[in-house]
Design a protein around this motif. Structure first.
Motif: not given
Length: 257
Positions: A194, A200, A231-232, A235
């Motif tokens: 991921l 994404n 998750i963004d 990252r």
């Protein structure tokens, strides 16, 4: 002194093909090969055969090529360095077995200055940085403006509870006092994917069954957009922390779907 490995780093690039054999023998061969690539001298601290397409007697009937990826690096209390790795045995028909291993430095060498807590997803330092980023993210605030609860994720087995209240992130901790409404389990190697994918890929990963949720299914579905935004932020965190292959896109440039 050689610097520690980083999450996302690939190992066993030159590993030989392994002949068919028992799961135990193959796991031992993989662990030995990985141990030679870990910085300094390292002992195998734990090994777990996660899944395997093996016969009932535990035999792999075809030759397999091993590959591996580092999923976390952390400094332990005794000044040793723990490196967590997921290894794959790849046969002609795909992945034949998955192993999760942890190596701990054989000698207690103080390397605290060279091992950032951000290299271990779910650590106290990683949680604190995620908290800071989510608190500064206006898009995330809009996604949780009607939510009063706790989003739970587990990364490589480490729980992360994100306590939210009507647009505010109150805390990001290992365990909230009242637990989480749901917990999304993300294996370490899946989390690395991921972090390093071009975009994404949360939804695609979820639909492929690579992540599993427990608890309230309703809250999990309701908070899907918020999870994507988490998750963004993860990252962006990975990109600045030095994860191999991680995106360096600034969170400010990302739009909420």
């Amino acid at each position: 002194m050689t610097p520690p490995l980083a999450p996302g780093q690939r190992l066993l690039a030159a590993a030989p093909v392994l002949a068919p054999g028992s799961a135990l023998a193959l796991a031992d061969a993989v662990a030995t090969a990985i141990g030679t690539e870990i910085v300094d001298s390292s002992d195998l601290a734990s090994a777990n055969l996660v899944s395997a397409n093996l016969e009932l007697k535990g035999q792999l009937t075809e030759a397999a090529t091993p590959t591996a990826v580092v999923t976390a690096v952390l400094a332990e209390l005794d000044a040793r360095v723990r490196t967590e790795v997921t290894a794959f045995l790849n046969g002609d028909a795909g992945v034949a077995a998955v192993l999760r291993l942890a190596f701990t430095g054989a000698e207690a060498v103080d390397r605290s200055d060279s091992v950032s807590g951000l290299l271990c997803p779910g650590s106290r330092e990683w949680n604190a940085e995620l908290h800071r980023r989510l608190s500064d993210d206006e898009s995330f605030a809009r996604l949780i403006e009607s939510y009063d609860g706790t989003v739970g994720i587990a990364i490589g087995g480490r729980p992360v509870h994100i306590r939210c209240y009507r647009g505010q992130v109150l805390e990001v901790v290992a365990r909230a006092v009242k637990g989480a409404d749901f917990v999304l389990d993300i294996p370490g190697e899946v989390f690395i994917d991921l972090m390093s994918s071009d975009d994404n890929s949360f939804m695609e990963t979820a639909m492929l069954g690579k992540m599993r949720s427990a608890g309230s299914g309703y809250e999990y579905l309701r908070m899907t957009s918020a999870l994507i935004r988490i998750i963004d932020n993860a990252r962006a965190l990975a990109g600045t922390a030095g994860y191999v292959g991680a995106t360096t896109t600034s969170i400010e440039t990302l739009q909420v779907a």
